[in-house]
Each structure stands twice: as structure tokens, then as C-alpha cells.
Scaffold this motif. Structure first.
Motif, PDB file in Angstrom:
ATOM      1  N   ASN A  60      30.180 -22.933 -61.872  1.00 35.82           N
ATOM      2  CA  ASN A  60      31.244 -23.497 -61.041  1.00 35.82           C
ATOM      3  C   ASN A  60      32.556 -23.607 -61.812  1.00 35.82           C
ATOM      4  O   ASN A  60      33.631 -23.367 -61.253  1.00 35.82           O
ATOM      5  N   ALA A  61      32.478 -23.973 -63.079  1.00 31.99           N
ATOM      6  CA  ALA A  61      33.691 -24.061 -63.893  1.00 31.99           C
ATOM      7  C   ALA A  61      34.337 -22.686 -64.050  1.00 31.99           C
ATOM      8  O   ALA A  61      35.566 -22.559 -64.023  1.00 31.99           O
ATOM      9  N   THR A  64      36.115 -21.853 -60.939  1.00 32.16           N
ATOM     10  CA  THR A  64      37.340 -22.648 -60.911  1.00 32.16           C
ATOM     11  C   THR A  64      38.438 -21.981 -61.722  1.00 32.16           C
ATOM     12  O   THR A  64      39.578 -21.828 -61.261  1.00 32.16           O
ATOM     13  N   ARG A  67      39.767 -18.820 -59.992  1.00 29.84           N
ATOM     14  CA  ARG A  67      40.606 -19.090 -58.826  1.00 29.84           C
ATOM     15  C   ARG A  67      41.965 -19.674 -59.212  1.00 29.84           C
ATOM     16  O   ARG A  67      42.941 -19.526 -58.477  1.00 29.84           O
ATOM     17  N   ALA A 262      34.753 -28.588 -61.226  1.00 29.75           N
ATOM     18  CA  ALA A 262      36.140 -28.193 -60.992  1.00 29.75           C
ATOM     19  C   ALA A 262      37.079 -28.931 -61.936  1.00 29.75           C
ATOM     20  O   ALA A 262      38.031 -28.354 -62.471  1.00 29.75           O
ATOM     21  N   GLY A 266      39.430 -27.009 -64.595  1.00 31.21           N
ATOM     22  CA  GLY A 266      40.873 -27.206 -64.560  1.00 31.21           C
ATOM     23  C   GLY A 266      41.414 -27.785 -65.855  1.00 31.21           C
ATOM     24  O   GLY A 266      42.486 -27.387 -66.331  1.00 31.21           O
ATOM     25  N   VAL A 287      42.757 -30.554 -59.018  1.00 30.70           N
ATOM     26  CA  VAL A 287      41.801 -29.486 -58.688  1.00 30.70           C
ATOM     27  C   VAL A 287      40.544 -30.087 -58.055  1.00 30.70           C
ATOM     28  O   VAL A 287      40.074 -29.628 -57.005  1.00 30.70           O
ATOM     29  N   ALA A 288      40.003 -31.118 -58.700  1.00 32.49           N
ATOM     30  CA  ALA A 288      38.786 -31.745 -58.193  1.00 32.49           C
ATOM     31  C   ALA A 288      39.026 -32.441 -56.861  1.00 32.49           C
ATOM     32  O   ALA A 288      38.194 -32.365 -55.946  1.00 32.49           O
ATOM     33  N   LYS A 291      39.287 -29.939 -54.070  1.00 41.52           N
ATOM     34  CA  LYS A 291      37.957 -29.405 -53.765  1.00 41.52           C
ATOM     35  C   LYS A 291      37.179 -30.346 -52.866  1.00 41.52           C
ATOM     36  O   LYS A 291      36.466 -29.924 -51.951  1.00 41.52           O
ATOM     37  N   SER A 298      30.874 -24.787 -54.201  1.00 45.42           N
ATOM     38  CA  SER A 298      31.786 -23.957 -54.989  1.00 45.42           C
ATOM     39  C   SER A 298      32.638 -23.053 -54.113  1.00 45.42           C
ATOM     40  O   SER A 298      33.700 -22.593 -54.549  1.00 45.42           O
ATOM     41  N   LEU A 301      36.293 -24.336 -53.768  1.00 41.30           N
ATOM     42  CA  LEU A 301      37.191 -24.481 -54.916  1.00 41.30           C
ATOM     43  C   LEU A 301      38.566 -23.901 -54.591  1.00 41.30           C
ATOM     44  O   LEU A 301      38.667 -22.849 -53.959  1.00 41.30           O
TER      45      LEU A 301
END
Length: 330
Positions: A60-61, A64, A67, A262, A266, A287-288, A291, A298, A301
């Protein structure tokens, strides 16, 4: 396989000069059920929606980072099954470089069943084969050679430990996503240059519910920059011995799945772009927060343009409120 795949939101290849973030750790396939209320013991509920999406802290990171315009490389152990094929296909669409993912023949990729209720709260049940968790990276030095920053989670310490050690030998900054319960003398807490805890992890490590005191207790054992996220509450961090706060953004949360990942993605990218820790945490909080306003794990995101617009709008509204307060008669 039933379900839906990640739908990338305007994902474009990162520019050549963008920072490269090496994300190392756990990779999971998430099976997500949206329910009105979480099921009680021995009870049954009917899901309003169901879909399948790639997940896991490191994966997921990495999405992130991609994106947000960074160059994301993902390294982690996973099975050789169809679930792993699904995850890698989704990562390819997100422009994540997953060549460093190590697939173990005959073993299953980690799998999570996730229940999210109408308030955005979630319950997660995860299964992983411990033989996958015991995999070591094949060439840590090569993995870190092209990285600007390493972001590692502590779910697979056997795998990420050698990568973090190689990164320190190169003088790289290492952001640790301290999400899983561990101990205060965990070597990863010392080798990382920046540690961002979940509140649950910090409470378990420090043995107290006071997050500020928890940071101070951990600081006795490491020289790393220490911070802790706490859902809708302020992010806390230590600046030398002083406690600082980064306010989060006021939003209506509908899905918190992947929000912590996220935030870490970020934060790592913002550091690599040259922001200081406080500014990087504020960017990460945006960012979080953004989301959390979207369903889909995910898949929800945000892109860099969306985060920049979100922060700008929030700042304009805050300035307007301050202006109104200042114009009122005394």
C-alpha cells in the motif's frame, strides 16, 4: 476470482528525477466486506459490498508513493499462487516496480478478510504462512543501491532487517512503519532513522496509554526520530526532548483501510523531496485523511494533484475562518 481490481486514479509514470522509495515488507491480498454493522459473536451479517484488492503495509505504501508521483520499488516475500498473480498485476497497473518481490514456490500469499462498517471502523483477520515470513532478501545491497529512502514495515523483520542494515551502510534514511507489536529494544527501532508508530503498537511497546510518555520511553533506547499517529487525533512527535503536535485534517471517514500505510508512504516521499519532519508529517496526514474519505482500501489512495488541491482548499477555508474571527467586533 470474483471481485474487483484496483482502479488507478490517473496513474502516470513518475518523472525521471522523482525520488525513488524502496518499500520493503508485507504484501497481502485483501478480501473486503462492507457491512452495516460488524458481526457479533456467533452472529451473521450480510455484506452490502464485496471486492478484492491488493494490500499489506509495504504494498500500500508503494502504491501511495507511485500515485503521488514518486518512483516506487517494492520488495517483499510472497507466495507463488493465483492470489500473488492478482496482486502483482494490480501493482503493475499502478506503475510500481515489483521486480524485487520474492515468490516462494508452493506457498500461499498472505490473505486478509476485512470487514468495514458504516462508520468506517474495521475488523481484520489475516492469514500468512510463517515460511513466507522467514524469507530473507536475496541481495540487500543491490536493492538499496538505487534508493533515495527506504520505507520498511515491521511485519516481516527477517526480510526487512538486512535491507535496513544495507541502507544504513549507504547512509540512507530509513522510515520504519512500526505497526506490529514488538519490544522496546527491537533492533529495527535503532537502525531506522525515522520511526512512525501506530498508537496500538506504541502503547504495547511502552506499556502505557499516554502516547507522549510512550514516545519518551522509547527515546531512551534509540536516537531515531519518533512519531505516533492516532487516528483522528493529532500526530505526536519528539523534537529533541520536546513534544510537538501535527494536527490532522478534519474529514468524514468512510474507510480507514490503508490509511496508516498512506501516511507512511506520504511521509517517506515528502522527506525524500526535502521537507522537514513536521512538514512531511502534515503532508502525510493530508494523504491519509483524503484516503479515508473514499471507499475501496488501496483503490482509494489519492494522486498528488488531489492531495495538493485538498491541502490548498483546507488552508483557504482555515484562513477564511481566521479572517471572520478577526473581523468580529470586540
Amino acid at each position: 476470482m470474483p471481485g474487483t481490481e484496483n482502479s488507478a486514479r490517473d496513474v502516470r509514470p513518475a518523472q525521471a528525477g522523482a525520488p525513488r522509495i524502496l518499500c520493503a515488507g508485507i504484501i497481502v491480498l485483501d478480501e473486503v466486506f462492507y457491512v452495516e454493522t460488524l458481526p457479533p459473536p456467533d452472529g451473521k451479517v450480510e455484506a452490502k459490498e464485496f471486492f478484492i484488492v491488493n494490500g499489506g503495509c509495504a504494498a500500500n505504501a508503494a502504491v501511495t508513493v507511485a500515485r503521488l508521483g514518486g518512483r516506487a520499488t517494492l520488495a517483499g516475500p510472497m507466495g507463488s499462487d493465483a492470489n500473488g498473480d492478482f496482486v502483482l498485476a494490480a501493482l503493475a497497473r499502478e506503475k510500481v516496480d515489483f521486480a524485487a518481490c520474492q515468490r516462494v514456490p508452493g506457498l500461499a500469499t498472505a490473505l486478509s478478510a476485512i470487514f468495514i462498517d458504516a462508520r468506517g471502523d474495521r475488523t481484520i483477520v489475516t492469514h500468512r504462512d510463517e515460511r513466507v515470513a522467514a524469507v530473507i532478501p536475496s541481495d540487500p545491497e543491490a536493492l538499496t543501491a538505487a534508493a533515495d529512502i527506504v520505507l520498511a514495515d515491521n511485519r516481516y523483520p527477517v526480510f526487512v532487517g538486512p535491507i535496513c542494515a544495507a541502507a544504513r551502510r549507504r547512509g540512507l534514511r530509513i522510515v520504519l512503519d512500526a505497526d506490529k507489536r514488538t519490544v522496546v529494544d527491537d533492533p529495527l527501532l535503532r537502525i531506522a532513522t525515522h520511526v512512525v508508530f501506530s498508537s496500538e503498537c506504541l502503547i504495547a511497546i511502552a506499556g502505557c496509554a499516554d502516547l507522549a510518555e510512550g514516545l519518551r520511553r522509547v527515546a531512551r533506547h534509540t536516537d531515531s526520530f519518533l512519531a505516533v499517529s492516532n487516528g483522528p487525533n493529532d500526530i505526536l512527535f519528539l523534537e529533541e526532548s520536546l513534544l510537538r503536535r501535527v494536527p490532522v485534517f478534519a474529514i468524514r471517514a468512510v474507510d480507514t483501510l490503508g490509511a496508516g500505510d498512506a501516511l507512511h508512504g506520504g511521509f517517506a516521499l515528502a522527506l525524500a523531496e526535502g521537507r522537514g519532519e513536521a512538514a512531511a508529517l502534515r503532508f502525510a496526514a493530508a494523504v491519509a485523511g483524503l484516503k479515508c474519505t473514499r471507499l475501496g482500501g488501496s483503490a482509494g489512495l489519492p494522486t498528488r494533484a488531489e492531495v495538493d488541491a485538498f491541502m490548498a482548499q483546507y488552508d483557504r477555508e482555515a484562513a477564511g475562518r481566521r479572517g471572520e474571527a478577526g473581523s468580529r467586533p470586540a
